[in-house]
Enzyme design. Structure first.
Site, PDB file in Angstrom:
ATOM      1  N   ARG A  94       1.068  -0.949  -0.146  1.00  0.00           N
ATOM      2  CA  ARG A  94       0.155  -0.195   0.012  1.00  0.00           C
ATOM      3  C   ARG A  94       0.953   1.207   0.153  1.00  0.00           C
ATOM      4  O   ARG A  94       1.652   1.670   1.044  1.00  0.00           O
ATOM      5  CB  ARG A  94      -0.595   0.316   0.823  1.00  0.00           C
ATOM      6  CG  ARG A  94      -1.636   1.690   1.229  1.00  0.00           C
ATOM      7  CD  ARG A  94      -2.286   1.880   2.909  1.00  0.00           C
ATOM      8  NE  ARG A  94      -3.327   2.379   2.650  1.00  0.00           N
ATOM      9  CZ  ARG A  94      -2.894   3.479   4.098  1.00  0.00           C
ATOM     10  NH1 ARG A  94      -2.689   3.183   5.639  1.00  0.00           N
ATOM     11  NH2 ARG A  94      -3.817   4.502   3.884  1.00  0.00           N
ATOM     12  N   HIS A 182      -7.145   7.048   0.683  1.00  0.00           N
ATOM     13  CA  HIS A 182      -8.083   5.879   1.380  1.00  0.00           C
ATOM     14  C   HIS A 182      -8.478   4.555   0.059  1.00  0.00           C
ATOM     15  O   HIS A 182     -10.239   4.492   0.127  1.00  0.00           O
ATOM     16  CB  HIS A 182      -9.003   6.103   2.149  1.00  0.00           C
ATOM     17  CG  HIS A 182      -8.514   6.795   3.689  1.00  0.00           C
ATOM     18  ND1 HIS A 182      -9.184   7.679   4.154  1.00  0.00           N
ATOM     19  CD2 HIS A 182      -7.544   6.048   4.304  1.00  0.00           C
ATOM     20  CE1 HIS A 182      -7.970   8.302   4.844  1.00  0.00           C
ATOM     21  NE2 HIS A 182      -7.409   6.732   5.523  1.00  0.00           N
TER      22      HIS A 182
END
Length: 399
Positions: A94, A182
């Site tokens: 990520r 996000h």
């Protein structure tokens, strides 16, 4: 012998990891866990796919000055023992900010790393640590391909107007625009919406990712139309330690009249504000909910007020609201916060089933609500693993 994919999500003091089988479409990791307290007193925990603990304890042999490189070495050695010689075919990370360079999942090269490093100032709480983990893996396992999946990527479907600040066009052309964050969480929620909403999944949906970092995303056809975060992960909602949207004149005042330096302002806005700053007690919602201090309650009320206000604003971008989804730490676990936010939005037709909300059910709206309200767990790791599978197998990434 089955091959596996490792996903890593590195923060300043924590490292989350998950192991997925390569030859499967399962979204459940076979092993997952985290190392917390990096730089203080590291603790390690891991569990198998069914949730049973695999290992848990304090890492007494790791000193408090341990870097991500040390922690990655420890994790890789531990995984080698527990993977039973199953080959590690890819490692997915990520990465919070892709900037204007990257939208789709990307194989990591030295050139990619160098470009991502220029974005460190835009996500100082995340980006440097994401990249530190990548460099550490490169040192210990240079033969394993690594891939970056970007939190900013999901928002590339937004219209240009939704991404612009009211700044001179020359600055927008340089890349000073709203990116949103996000995205891996939103991508996962978008992928499971049909299972919970049927045809309504493609209607007007707002997802509230409420945690220590928080944002919201307004979707149509399960694509991002507008989001609360902008150029950096400091914008939008009030968060655990971050202030969220702020009159830019406050920053000018702090520097011009209070004599604060750039570093001091950065520390104030990123680390000393939000729930922590307003309450003076903690950045953890549960701690504040358990407190009798009136400042704790004020912080909770401000969080709910700001969240409801932002949500109402995002609804204008999609012409109304058919469904609201709460996810992430606060969204999934705080029945009080869900109640406070929805109570302020009753005028939009939101009505919670109090019993379902208190029991943390999946559907928490009442039969009288004109808006379906859900509470769903997110799974960013599954999104990263899916992207790695697709790239390694040389096939298109399915949304």
């Amino acid at each position: 012998m089955s091959e596996v994919i490792l996903t890593l999500n590195a923060g300043s003091s924590s490292l989350k990891f998950a192991v997925f089988e390569f030859d499967t479409t399962q979204t459940t990791a076979s092993i997952s866990g985290k190392i917390t307290g990096i730089g203080r007193a590291p603790e390690f925990s891991a569990r198998v796919g069914d949730g049973a603990d695999l290992e848990k304890g304090i890492l007494n042999h790791i000193n408090t000055a341990s870097s991500h490189e040390d922690i990655i070495a420890l994790l890789l050695a531990w995984l080698k023992q527990h993977l039973e010689d199953r080959p590690l075919i890819a490692i997915g990370h990520r990465v919070v900010h892709g900037g204007s360079f990257f939208a789709a999942p990307t194989r990591i090269t030295d050139d990619v790393l160098n470009k991502l490093e220029t974005l460190n100032p835009l996500a100082p709480l995340h980006q440097p640590h994401n990249l530190a983990a990548i460099r550490a893996v490169s040192k210990w396992h240079p033969e394993v391909p690594q891939f970056a999946c970007f939190d900013t990527g999901f928002h590339q479907t937004q219209d240009r107007v939704a991404s612009l600040f009211a700044l001179p066009r020359s600055l927008s052309d340089e890349g000073i625009v709203r990116y949103g964050f996000h995205g891996l969480s939103y991508e996962y929620i978008a992928s499971v919406l049909p299972h919970h909403l049927g045809q309504q999944a493609d209607a007007r949906v707002i997802v509230a990712h409420l945690g220590n970092g928080a944002s919201m995303c307004a979707m149509k056809n399960r694509q991002s139309v507008a989001t609360s975060m902008g150029f950096t992960a400091l914008d939008g909602l009030m968060m655990g330690r971050r202030c969220g949207t702020l009159d830019p004149g406050v920053v000018l005042y702090l520097m011009q009249s209070k004599g604060m330096t750039v570093s001091q302002v950065e520390a104030l806005l990123y680390r000393q504000s939000g729930l922590l700053g307003v309450s003076g007690i903690s950045n953890h919602m549960q701690v504040l909910q358990d407190s009798d201090d009136p400042h704790a309650r004020e912080a909770i009320e401000l969080y709910a007020f700001r969240a409801a206000s932002v949500l109402a604003g995002l609804a204008t971008a999609i012409g109304g609201l058919d469904a609201l989804v709460f996810t992430a730490g606060i969204g999934e676990n705080s029945a009080l916060m869900r109640h406070l936010i929805c109570d302020r939005l009753a005028w939009m037709g939101l009505c919670l089933d109090s019993e379902a909300n208190d029991e943390n059910a999946t559907t928490i709206s009442s039969s009288h609500s004109t808006v379906t309200v859900l509470k769903l767990p997110t799974n960013e790791e599954a999104v990263v693993a899916k992207a790695c599978r697709s790239i390694v197998a040389n096939r298109p990434i399915q949304k």
